[in-house]
Write an enzyme that holds these catalytic residues in place. Sequence first.
Site, PDB file in Angstrom:
ATOM      1  N   HIS A  52       0.736  -1.344  -0.099  1.00  0.00           N
ATOM      2  CA  HIS A  52       0.572   0.277  -0.075  1.00  0.00           C
ATOM      3  C   HIS A  52       1.258   1.503  -0.317  1.00  0.00           C
ATOM      4  CE1 HIS A  52      -3.973   2.105   1.631  1.00  0.00           C
ATOM      5  NE2 HIS A  52      -3.397   2.812   0.682  1.00  0.00           N
ATOM      6  N   ARG A  56       2.550   9.139  -6.390  1.00  0.00           N
ATOM      7  CA  ARG A  56       1.897  10.257  -6.766  1.00  0.00           C
ATOM      8  C   ARG A  56       2.200  10.146  -8.156  1.00  0.00           C
ATOM      9  NH1 ARG A  56      -1.771  10.477  -3.153  1.00  0.00           N
ATOM     10  NH2 ARG A  56      -0.753  11.183  -0.505  1.00  0.00           N
ATOM     11  N   HIS A 229      -5.182  -0.527   6.208  1.00  0.00           N
ATOM     12  CA  HIS A 229      -5.315   0.178   7.625  1.00  0.00           C
ATOM     13  C   HIS A 229      -6.288   0.552   8.187  1.00  0.00           C
ATOM     14  CE1 HIS A 229      -7.865   2.290   4.907  1.00  0.00           C
ATOM     15  NE2 HIS A 229      -6.955   2.727   4.042  1.00  0.00           N
ATOM     16  N   ASN A 281      -6.309   9.581   7.400  1.00  0.00           N
ATOM     17  CA  ASN A 281      -7.576   8.307   6.727  1.00  0.00           C
ATOM     18  C   ASN A 281      -7.336   6.527   6.890  1.00  0.00           C
ATOM     19  OD1 ASN A 281      -9.690  10.784   7.320  1.00  0.00           O
ATOM     20  ND2 ASN A 281      -9.568  10.589   5.455  1.00  0.00           N
ATOM     21  N   ASP A 308       0.993   2.795   3.440  1.00  0.00           N
ATOM     22  CA  ASP A 308      -0.063   4.098   3.284  1.00  0.00           C
ATOM     23  C   ASP A 308       0.862   4.813   3.287  1.00  0.00           C
ATOM     24  OD1 ASP A 308      -2.140   5.464   2.578  1.00  0.00           O
ATOM     25  OD2 ASP A 308      -3.693   5.152   4.575  1.00  0.00           O
ATOM     26  N   GLY A 327      -2.799  12.328   5.445  1.00  0.00           N
ATOM     27  CA  GLY A 327      -1.441  10.905   4.814  1.00  0.00           C
ATOM     28  C   GLY A 327      -0.557  11.724   5.203  1.00  0.00           C
TER      29      GLY A 327
END
Length: 429
Positions: A52, A56, A229, A281, A308, A327
Amino acid sequence: MKPLIIRQATLADGTSGDLYLIDGILADAPAATAEIIDAAELLALPGLVDPHAHLREPGNEAAETIATGTLAAARGGYTCVLAMPNTTPATNGPDEALWLLDRAAAVSAQAQVVPIGAITHDRAGKRLAELSALAESAAKVRVFSDDGACVMDAALLRAALETVASFDGVIAEHAQDAGLAGAMACCGADLEACAASHLPVWPRDAEWRIVERDIALAEATGARVHICHVSTLESLDLIRRAKEHGVRVSAEATPHHLLLGSDLLIQSTARNGPDTTYKVNPPLRPTADVMALREAVADGTIDMIGTDHAPHTSVDKGKPFPAASPGMIGLEQALSVVMETLVNPGMIGWPDVARLMSHAPATLAGLDNQGQPLIPGNPANIVLIDPNRRAVVDRERSASKARNNPYHGMNLPDPVVCTIWAGQVTYRR
Ligand SMILES: [Zn+2]
């Protein structure tokens, strides 16, 4: 490619010996001439695999690129990252997935990049993305996610599960009920603490009600669902019971949810207003959830660690709290945090680390060239670890473009000495 000998490394099972690397493969005898790495004080684990990561690229290269993201991965001991599809464009079909692989090769990525496909077109939740075409393409996409968004339409999710079941794919869910959480949700503490801080609450049931729904749909369809997550003990209880009933559910925990609690956000709010570093999140949760998550890793309810890794520009993190991007980055400190929260307290051992951070995520993605034990014939993907070294984290010394590092200033294990991907050194301290 220069042959390597890793001298006297200790393996996860406690045995030690030399590792011979020739042409990207572990060999059973050394090459005639080879570079020698002295590993007498070091542990050798299979190269880490992140299920995960947000790289970008394409679309938000100001925050991260494949080049910088995989460099951060190599520094963190990773030899492979699964790239989430919330790019622009999203990974809707083979064109985007193959572009990602070409781009990784063109920029000499420092870790294998494995595309995750979108579940719905542009992650908009309206119609399915090209799931079967992605699976059948040369990219062999196996994992699908709308991460960043939850698939709120249960009928659409059922259709996605039925589709991926036909090729043994996996749906990786970002479990966040959009209605219950609301657009500005950010505080994962209890209701009173959020109210006292005037922070909009991200309620616990916004996560676990989706986990409950997805488990039911996985059971009904026989398909595999992976919960990204996990942050609440209610979700952990649901996953634990589903596994006992044979439902094909797996789950991941992030390093930040294993170490950091909602008190950090509440305290920063009391001091000088909420610190956007702690906006993520799902949100950071109270201590009881953090401890439950550690227990769940130790008892096998949690299958793997996913970073994440979510790089953001200082502009996007510098906005007022409700508008700031959620994030945290995590590739470089993931192993540090797993050591601090689980290995050093004796909750898990090194074979568990190899399973949680390498073998299990490689298996999730259907990869046979990652996550393999360090024995002759297997790919030479290795991380060398000094288990005794510690350092204070400095966010300015990151290979990532982003500086949204929640561990800045913390004294943590600093274990990664050398990372080797397919026989090539990608990072060396
Ligand atoms: Zn997510």
